[in-house]
Design a protein around this motif. Sequence first.
Motif, mmCIF file in Angstrom:
data_model
loop_
_atom_site.group_PDB
_atom_site.id
_atom_site.type_symbol
_atom_site.label_atom_id
_atom_site.label_comp_id
_atom_site.label_asym_id
_atom_site.label_seq_id
_atom_site.Cartn_x
_atom_site.Cartn_y
_atom_site.Cartn_z
ATOM 1 N N GLU A 34 0.822 -1.217 0.000
ATOM 2 C CA GLU A 34 0.000 0.000 0.000
ATOM 3 C C GLU A 34 0.857 1.268 0.000
ATOM 4 O O GLU A 34 0.787 2.092 -0.915
ATOM 5 C CB GLU A 34 -0.909 -0.025 1.229
ATOM 6 N N ASN A 73 5.266 -0.310 -3.723
ATOM 7 C CA ASN A 73 4.013 0.132 -3.096
ATOM 8 C C ASN A 73 3.210 0.988 -4.065
ATOM 9 O O ASN A 73 3.767 1.550 -5.015
ATOM 10 C CB ASN A 73 4.327 0.980 -1.855
ATOM 11 N N HIS A 154 -2.786 -8.542 3.173
ATOM 12 C CA HIS A 154 -1.617 -7.738 3.533
ATOM 13 C C HIS A 154 -1.041 -8.260 4.852
ATOM 14 O O HIS A 154 -1.805 -8.581 5.773
ATOM 15 C CB HIS A 154 -2.048 -6.270 3.692
HETATM 16 N N1 URA Z 1 3.356 -1.868 4.370
HETATM 17 C C1 URA Z 1 3.283 -1.596 3.055
HETATM 18 O O1 URA Z 1 2.234 -1.663 2.448
HETATM 19 N N2 URA Z 1 4.381 -1.258 2.434
HETATM 20 C C2 URA Z 1 5.571 -1.182 3.039
HETATM 21 O O2 URA Z 1 6.539 -0.868 2.365
HETATM 22 C C3 URA Z 1 5.625 -1.476 4.400
HETATM 23 C C4 URA Z 1 4.506 -1.811 5.047
#
Ligand code: URA
Length: 181
Positions: A34, A73, A154
């Motif tokens: 993200e 990301n 996630h």
């Molecule tokens: N969460 C994410 O989505 N990206 C990162 O780089 C670290 C934590």
Amino acid sequence: MTDINCTMCGLCETRTNVVVGKGPRSSSLMIIGEAPGADEDMLAEPFIGRCGDLLTKMLDDSGVSRDNTYITNVVKCRPVQGKKNRAPSTEEIETCKRWLWEEMKVVNPRVILTLGKTPTGLLLKLKKTFKLADYINKAHQVEYLESLVVPCYHPSYLMQTGRDKMGVALECIKLAKTHGI
Ligand code: URA
Ligand code: SF4
């Protein structure tokens, strides 16, 4: 593939570093999270905090080497509210996505693993109200991409929910593997 001096959205005002994607450009697997968190913002590398450690372990447990994957990301600067992480806004995502599109074009992976709702919704062009559970652990072919998109939970969600969904998340990585990574 990302301008480390980018000031196209307001996140440039609070970030320490622009966190660019990392990994070989020849990777057949691309992983999209993200947004950077505090550790990533400090050290300018994606997924290196607690979430990153869990992601590395999940890849290991599925027989995938993190070193052979390209990790990035949706937005490249850390969104904060006070001192806490927050989700990126629609406007921030819309502004930053040009860097992600460039990465997808250059790396052109066989499979893209999207971690959580933000990258899944963006790549599959879904309405904000979509349910991740309806898309998870399936390989989606989208008309504008050569890569297959496999949505996965996630790691931060897995940590928050006591890892109940870990089995499914590992299935997602294994599904990506069966598609040729
Ligand atoms: N969460 C994410 O989505 N990206 C990162 O780089 C670290 C934590
Ligand atoms: Fe630029 Fe993206 Fe950072 Fe916004 S989040 S300043 S668009 S790199």
